[in-house]
Write a protein that holds these residues in place. Sequence first.
Motif, PDB file in Angstrom:
ATOM      1  N   ASP A  49      39.403  39.147  55.008  1.00 22.09           N
ATOM      2  CA  ASP A  49      40.624  39.946  54.864  1.00 22.09           C
ATOM      3  C   ASP A  49      40.521  40.782  53.597  1.00 22.09           C
ATOM      4  OD1 ASP A  49      43.264  40.897  54.580  1.00 22.09           O
ATOM      5  OD2 ASP A  49      44.056  39.135  55.627  1.00 22.09           O
ATOM      6  N   ASP A  50      40.491  42.104  53.760  1.00 20.57           N
ATOM      7  CA  ASP A  50      40.364  42.997  52.600  1.00 20.57           C
ATOM      8  C   ASP A  50      41.554  42.896  51.658  1.00 20.57           C
ATOM      9  OD1 ASP A  50      37.944  43.878  53.562  1.00 20.57           O
ATOM     10  OD2 ASP A  50      38.785  45.650  54.559  1.00 20.57           O
ATOM     11  N   ASP A  51      42.718  42.460  52.165  1.00 18.30           N
ATOM     12  CA  ASP A  51      43.917  42.393  51.318  1.00 18.30           C
ATOM     13  C   ASP A  51      43.788  41.358  50.214  1.00 18.30           C
ATOM     14  OD1 ASP A  51      45.108  44.366  52.774  1.00 18.30           O
ATOM     15  OD2 ASP A  51      46.288  43.015  54.037  1.00 18.30           O
ATOM     16  N   PHE A  52      42.848  40.431  50.354  1.00 17.26           N
ATOM     17  CA  PHE A  52      42.711  39.405  49.326  1.00 17.26           C
ATOM     18  C   PHE A  52      41.991  39.923  48.090  1.00 17.26           C
ATOM     19  CE2 PHE A  52      40.262  35.876  47.424  1.00 17.26           C
ATOM     20  CZ  PHE A  52      41.297  35.024  47.089  1.00 17.26           C
ATOM     21  N   PHE A  53      41.155  40.898  48.256  1.00 10.37           N
ATOM     22  CA  PHE A  53      40.286  41.355  47.166  1.00 10.37           C
ATOM     23  C   PHE A  53      40.849  42.600  46.492  1.00 10.37           C
ATOM     24  CE2 PHE A  53      37.670  39.184  50.318  1.00 10.37           C
ATOM     25  CZ  PHE A  53      37.110  38.182  49.529  1.00 10.37           C
ATOM     26  N   ILE A  54      40.632  42.675  45.190  1.00  8.45           N
ATOM     27  CA  ILE A  54      41.060  43.848  44.421  1.00  8.45           C
ATOM     28  C   ILE A  54      39.944  44.881  44.383  1.00  8.45           C
ATOM     29  CG2 ILE A  54      41.851  44.644  42.160  1.00  8.45           C
ATOM     30  CD1 ILE A  54      43.048  41.870  41.713  1.00  8.45           C
ATOM     31  N   GLN A  85      49.547  39.529  38.570  1.00  3.22           N
ATOM     32  CA  GLN A  85      49.919  38.207  38.058  1.00  3.22           C
ATOM     33  C   GLN A  85      50.804  37.459  39.051  1.00  3.22           C
ATOM     34  OE1 GLN A  85      51.222  37.940  33.929  1.00  3.22           O
ATOM     35  NE2 GLN A  85      50.389  39.986  33.549  1.00  3.22           N
ATOM     36  N   CYS A  86      51.607  38.211  39.816  1.00  2.00           N
ATOM     37  CA  CYS A  86      52.486  37.585  40.800  1.00  2.00           C
ATOM     38  C   CYS A  86      51.734  37.240  42.081  1.00  2.00           C
ATOM     39  CB  CYS A  86      53.654  38.515  41.127  1.00  2.00           C
ATOM     40  SG  CYS A  86      54.661  38.975  39.689  1.00  2.00           S
ATOM     41  N   LYS A  87      50.739  38.052  42.418  1.00  2.00           N
ATOM     42  CA  LYS A  87      49.976  37.812  43.642  1.00  2.00           C
ATOM     43  C   LYS A  87      48.872  36.778  43.444  1.00  2.00           C
ATOM     44  CE  LYS A  87      48.893  41.398  46.140  1.00  2.00           C
ATOM     45  NZ  LYS A  87      48.374  42.734  46.533  1.00  2.00           N
ATOM     46  N   TYR A  88      48.374  36.656  42.208  1.00  2.00           N
ATOM     47  CA  TYR A  88      47.244  35.769  41.934  1.00  2.00           C
ATOM     48  C   TYR A  88      47.547  34.838  40.759  1.00  2.00           C
ATOM     49  CZ  TYR A  88      44.879  39.391  44.683  1.00  2.00           C
ATOM     50  OH  TYR A  88      44.525  40.295  45.654  1.00  2.00           O
ATOM     51  N   PRO A  89      48.490  33.922  40.907  1.00  2.00           N
ATOM     52  CA  PRO A  89      48.839  33.045  39.778  1.00  2.00           C
ATOM     53  C   PRO A  89      47.705  32.110  39.362  1.00  2.00           C
ATOM     54  CG  PRO A  89      49.951  32.348  41.791  1.00  2.00           C
ATOM     55  CD  PRO A  89      49.343  33.679  42.083  1.00  2.00           C
ATOM     56  N   TRP A 232      49.409  30.077  47.299  1.00  2.00           N
ATOM     57  CA  TRP A 232      50.229  31.297  47.284  1.00  2.00           C
ATOM     58  C   TRP A 232      49.332  32.533  47.387  1.00  2.00           C
ATOM     59  CZ3 TRP A 232      55.045  33.083  47.767  1.00  2.00           C
ATOM     60  CH2 TRP A 232      55.322  34.359  47.305  1.00  2.00           C
ATOM     61  N   GLU A 233      48.191  32.507  46.732  1.00  2.00           N
ATOM     62  CA  GLU A 233      47.270  33.641  46.798  1.00  2.00           C
ATOM     63  C   GLU A 233      46.737  33.850  48.214  1.00  2.00           C
ATOM     64  OE1 GLU A 233      45.472  33.205  42.247  1.00  2.00           O
ATOM     65  OE2 GLU A 233      44.275  32.573  43.970  1.00  2.00           O
ATOM     66  N   LEU A 234      46.697  32.792  49.009  1.00  2.00           N
ATOM     67  CA  LEU A 234      46.148  32.858  50.357  1.00  2.00           C
ATOM     68  C   LEU A 234      47.214  33.118  51.416  1.00  2.00           C
ATOM     69  CD1 LEU A 234      43.706  29.820  50.127  1.00  2.00           C
ATOM     70  CD2 LEU A 234      43.141  32.251  49.887  1.00  2.00           C
ATOM     71  N   LYS A 235      48.434  33.388  50.995  1.00  2.00           N
ATOM     72  CA  LYS A 235      49.537  33.626  51.922  1.00  2.00           C
ATOM     73  C   LYS A 235      49.231  34.837  52.804  1.00  2.00           C
ATOM     74  CE  LYS A 235      54.604  33.936  51.769  1.00  2.00           C
ATOM     75  NZ  LYS A 235      54.826  35.207  52.474  1.00  2.00           N
ATOM     76  N   ASP A 236      49.230  34.623  54.118  1.00  2.00           N
ATOM     77  CA  ASP A 236      48.977  35.677  55.114  1.00  2.00           C
ATOM     78  C   ASP A 236      47.560  36.240  55.039  1.00  2.00           C
ATOM     79  OD1 ASP A 236      51.634  35.484  56.022  1.00  2.00           O
ATOM     80  OD2 ASP A 236      52.316  36.893  54.492  1.00  2.00           O
ATOM     81  N   ILE A 237      46.654  35.526  54.417  1.00  2.00           N
ATOM     82  CA  ILE A 237      45.257  35.967  54.309  1.00  2.00           C
ATOM     83  C   ILE A 237      44.445  35.366  55.453  1.00  2.00           C
ATOM     84  CG2 ILE A 237      43.176  35.867  52.901  1.00  2.00           C
ATOM     85  CD1 ILE A 237      45.315  37.831  51.905  1.00  2.00           C
ATOM     86  N   GLU A 238      43.630  36.190  56.090  1.00  2.00           N
ATOM     87  CA  GLU A 238      42.895  35.773  57.288  1.00  2.00           C
ATOM     88  C   GLU A 238      41.492  35.260  56.954  1.00  2.00           C
ATOM     89  OE1 GLU A 238      40.979  37.958  61.212  1.00  2.00           O
ATOM     90  OE2 GLU A 238      42.932  38.643  60.458  1.00  2.00           O
ATOM     91  N   PHE A 239      41.168  34.130  57.549  1.00  2.00           N
ATOM     92  CA  PHE A 239      39.814  33.565  57.531  1.00  2.00           C
ATOM     93  C   PHE A 239      39.268  33.602  58.956  1.00  2.00           C
ATOM     94  CE2 PHE A 239      41.738  31.728  53.822  1.00  2.00           C
ATOM     95  CZ  PHE A 239      40.726  31.364  52.953  1.00  2.00           C
ATOM     96  N   ASP A 240      37.955  33.520  59.080  1.00  2.00           N
ATOM     97  CA  ASP A 240      37.379  33.192  60.383  1.00  2.00           C
ATOM     98  C   ASP A 240      37.623  31.711  60.638  1.00  2.00           C
ATOM     99  OD1 ASP A 240      36.416  35.712  60.976  1.00  2.00           O
ATOM    100  OD2 ASP A 240      34.513  35.375  59.950  1.00  2.00           O
TER     101      ASP A 240
END
Length: 610
Positions: A49-54, A85-89, A232-240
Amino acid sequence: MAASCCAALHAAPNIPEAQLQALAMQPFWISLGHYETGKLGGWRSYIDDDDFFIASNGDSDPAAELSATVKALYAPATLADQHAQCKYPARTRWLNEQLSLTDLPKPQCQKYSEWMTEVSPNSTVLVFPAAYLNSPSSMFGHTLLRIDQADVDSNNTALLSYALNFGAFIEGMDNSMLYAWKGLMGGYPGFFAVVPYREKLAEYRSLENRDLWEYRLNLTPQETRRMMEHVWELKDIEFDYFFFDENCSYRLLELLEIARPGIELTDDFPITAIPTDTVRAVKDAGLIERIDYRPSRERELLGRAVELTDDEQQWVLRLAADQSALDDPAFGQLPEKRRALIQDGAFRLLRYQSTSGERDATTAARSFNLLKAINQNPPPLLDLERPDLPEEGHESRTWQLGAGSRGDKAFAEYGLRMAYHDLNDNLYGFPIGAQIEIAQLKLRQYENNHWQLQQLDLAKIRSLTPRNELLQPWSWQVSGGAERVSGKDDDESLATYLTGGGGGTWQLAGNTIGFALATARIENNRDFAAFVAPAAGFNSGLLWRNPLGNLLLEGKADYFYNGEVRRSINLTQQWEISRDLGVRFSAARDFSHQSTPENTLMLELKWYNY
């Protein structure tokens, strides 16, 4: 001027590149990014999931992701909930500790703060619902984490806790076969979810018919909170999602490595991650503080039925089906203590039946009347013996070395099974009559150094659950792969096949069950004129639990549409040498219209080794 000073105040520090590179190789940062070494070198993240990475290449470059994260932490505080800071505590906390980032801006992370307050993580429980063969998604069991508040034990409020679960996201209504195939091939995305524990129990309604093991972990409140920061950082994040390795159990091991940096849990699972094996890994790591057992409704019902005669079990069925049976004079004439047991059994049967169906007004009325009768004439407490710990059973992968003869030819046989149990295997920690074998290979070496592929099973599954007066489960089996069968000129042909069947199993004595199944088979065989030949047949036998181990006597037959008839009788006895070692003797006689009968004898060493 003031704005300029403020911008300067929150500018990212100039950290030496070498220091950032070194930090990026720290195990904790690798864990936060769910990185693994790539097959051809370098890094890749399990996260799809590209949304996880900056960083644009953050999924393959831990250093680039770390550098981008440090810069993002100094973004304007006005970004509020969208701030890094809020997305990656979890990242924020760790980088602050490593780099002493004392001048970070202070955004208001309202959503994160409200979520963390609501979950209120203080302690962690690993929950293992035992294997349930009638559900393809649960054949190996399942694991999830329960996140408890500080007062859960003192107030007995586990149902108010939260469940942390990783699972496949399934759209539509895939049937069992499609689910199994897509699960094996990574056809589903996987997501973490944090939901009220009571909702998770309701979602897995079949949990009510599966034993539940709760392993309280010795994680500190700080460690539990650290883990939930990453969740929290993994909220709505997709894995295989893959059924055998990148599954519910493997992902939870990754979280525990976040909670307690330094423990290594995932390294032991490069190929498969069977839930019982992962529970064993958690135990071996010294993380388990206490084990609680919650019997299933089915086990409680059967435990009560043991105390009842056949006639009394018939009364249980009547009371569960018709509330007026409570007023039957014949029932009233039974001794008070026997009525108490019968009423309790009927109530438990109703609860069991309501697991798989909606609770209607009629069922509710019957339950209410039974409860009133139970209150007026309470039964003795049900005392169930705790079954064997599932994680104390044998390891999942099996190496096999055998020697034997087929007819007048001697052979050696070498085998490997990836997972994980058959009817004869060492029984401790497993239910009798359950078989799940995945990816089994057997090679034979005959005299004169003649080698042949003897067997290649993709899957062999059998569920032999005894029927009784109160419960009437069907037994079934399914298997597919390639195997040697009797062929022309008294030789063996390698045939590919798919077979399945259904029938019944009965408890014949305390340690013996008998089964009889009707079967169907389709086979591709070079000795057949047609590309695929169908057959109907049967498979029946006895399974006896004896002081040495398990003895299986079975007969089976296939009657092919093309006229071929194939029958066999097999006797197999396993000697349980230790938890992970067994010796197996097998004798078989095969009959075929295409060849003369053949006898096969073999002595085999089985080593269960993950």
